[in-house]
Design a protein around this motif. Sequence first.
Motif, PDB file in Angstrom:
ATOM      1  N   HIS A 166      34.090  33.980  38.752  1.00 49.79           N
ATOM      2  CA  HIS A 166      35.435  33.645  39.209  1.00 49.79           C
ATOM      3  C   HIS A 166      35.691  34.153  40.622  1.00 49.79           C
ATOM      4  CE1 HIS A 166      39.936  34.280  39.317  1.00 49.79           C
ATOM      5  NE2 HIS A 166      39.816  32.981  39.120  1.00 49.79           N
ATOM      6  N   ALA A 173      36.467  30.543  33.724  1.00 53.87           N
ATOM      7  CA  ALA A 173      35.154  31.162  33.967  1.00 53.87           C
ATOM      8  C   ALA A 173      34.579  31.714  32.662  1.00 53.87           C
ATOM      9  CB  ALA A 173      35.283  32.277  35.000  1.00 53.87           C
ATOM     10  N   GLY A 197      42.017  30.369  36.068  1.00 58.29           N
ATOM     11  CA  GLY A 197      40.660  30.179  36.547  1.00 58.29           C
ATOM     12  C   GLY A 197      39.709  31.180  35.921  1.00 58.29           C
ATOM     13  N   LEU A 198      40.179  32.424  35.799  1.00 56.87           N
ATOM     14  CA  LEU A 198      39.351  33.455  35.169  1.00 56.87           C
ATOM     15  C   LEU A 198      39.052  33.082  33.725  1.00 56.87           C
ATOM     16  CD1 LEU A 198      37.948  36.163  35.160  1.00 56.87           C
ATOM     17  CD2 LEU A 198      40.156  37.285  34.782  1.00 56.87           C
ATOM     18  N   TRP A 224      40.463  26.461  39.335  1.00 55.74           N
ATOM     19  CA  TRP A 224      39.893  27.804  39.166  1.00 55.74           C
ATOM     20  C   TRP A 224      40.807  28.913  39.701  1.00 55.74           C
ATOM     21  CZ3 TRP A 224      34.959  29.688  37.471  1.00 55.74           C
ATOM     22  CH2 TRP A 224      34.178  28.709  36.833  1.00 55.74           C
TER      23      TRP A 224
END
Lengths: 224, 224
Positions: A216, A110, A106-107, A101
Amino acid sequence: MRSAEAEDIGGEAAAHAVAQDGRPLGRRGLRTRRRFLDATEELLRETGLRELRVVDIARRVGTSPATFYQYFTNVEEAVLAVAEDATADIPPIVEHIEGDWAGDAGLDRARKVVKAFFDYWDRHYAILRVRNLAAEEGDKRFRAARMATLKPLTDAMCDRLQHAHDEGWIPLEIQPYAAAAALVAMLERIGAYHNQLERTEVTWRDMVETTARILHQTVAGQSA
Amino acid sequence: MRSAEAEDIGGEAAAHAVAQDGRPLGRRGLRTRRRFLDATEELLRETGLRELRVVDIARRVGTSPATFYQYFTNVEEAVLAVAEDATADIPPIVEHIEGDWAGDAGLDRARKVVKAFFDYWDRHYAILRVRNLAAEEGDKRFRAARMATLKPLTDAMCDRLQHAHDEGWIPLEIQPYAAAAALVAMLERIGAYHNQLERTEVTWRDMVETTARILHQTVAGQSA
DNA sequence: TGTAAATGTGACGATCCGTCAGATTCCAGC
DNA sequence: GCTGGAATCTGACGGATCGTCACATTTACA
């Protein structure tokens, strides 16, 4: 499109489905049962929970109420079976959660999770909201059904939060399991009515992006 | 404790309450109406929505079903009236939101908001979950009732997020209104079942603290 | 084709819904 | 305190749904 050979008559439960007297169901019986379930979900979309009548379900299937009671003891049980079927679509979302993440990747993860979750609710909103009400009203079977869908999600999320702790991305005061539950709760609730929020001011894209960023930020914190 | 002079017979709606034939209600009528509403909420706590019967409400009040229909056209309308009453407890929560969210003081503010929200749900859970279902099922009156409680909260939250934008505390990609809706959604959902989450691993304090931190992080971002 | 198992149904008593005409209670004015 | 009209309450009813049962129909397969 369904072939006669590989007919989809429902999930786990349907395989062991039995008539009210305990006998196992044959081919025709399984098909009838599935038609009752489909009709139940349809009516749940069209009318409300309180207006859900055995007579109407039977009418839609083109049979008599008496037949309905050969498959289910009452409407609740049919609703429960529909709810249990909805669990099957959860694993793909869990897969989206698992992984790294950190940072922009990671975003993006998300965003995928949020989209998948919204999509899941769009497909099953009628049964899910009823399932949640029944669960909150204390019905143990519905509570178990909800648990079966939310636990894998919460566990996966909890795992990521634990990792974020270990990396020092997020403050220690954030309890991993509590945070996981909170995030899943947020996703669930927005999934339930994001379409009512989307107007001229707020678009679907806004909702996804904003929710993804909250998600996130909470899971990955200062990882960037 | 109620005095005969300042008898509490309900909120806004009750003041203008009329019988089914349109006549305004007298003293006795208002009291009876209130007893019906109380009985409705009680039964909603004890049994489920689908089991809510006019007969039972009437029995509990010690009157006949026919009397019930002099005050409400059907059960839904009584449930709606109960839901509308619950709006009265919202303003104090809004006041907690208004103010400065920066730094540790802001975090403390977040805690107060979360506690107040949990407390609100604990007091009204039976009616709120039913109201939300009806709203999601498309009933406009219930949707309006939900809006009446959530809009002040969302607006106040939106205001704080806008301020956070202006101060550069949070990224521009977070849309204030969408984020406000998401946060309120999170609070609402956790409020609905935080008591089911609280076990040995997760305490009430954990839920409050963790939720407050997610809230604060999203509203105040890098303000500290 | 025949037969036993599997599936479907009409009919019924019980319960709840929503209505209406009439009974009961309240209260203002005498 | 008495009384007439308004306010409130109720018994009783037709209509609808529930859940059950004994019996009818269809299916599977020897």
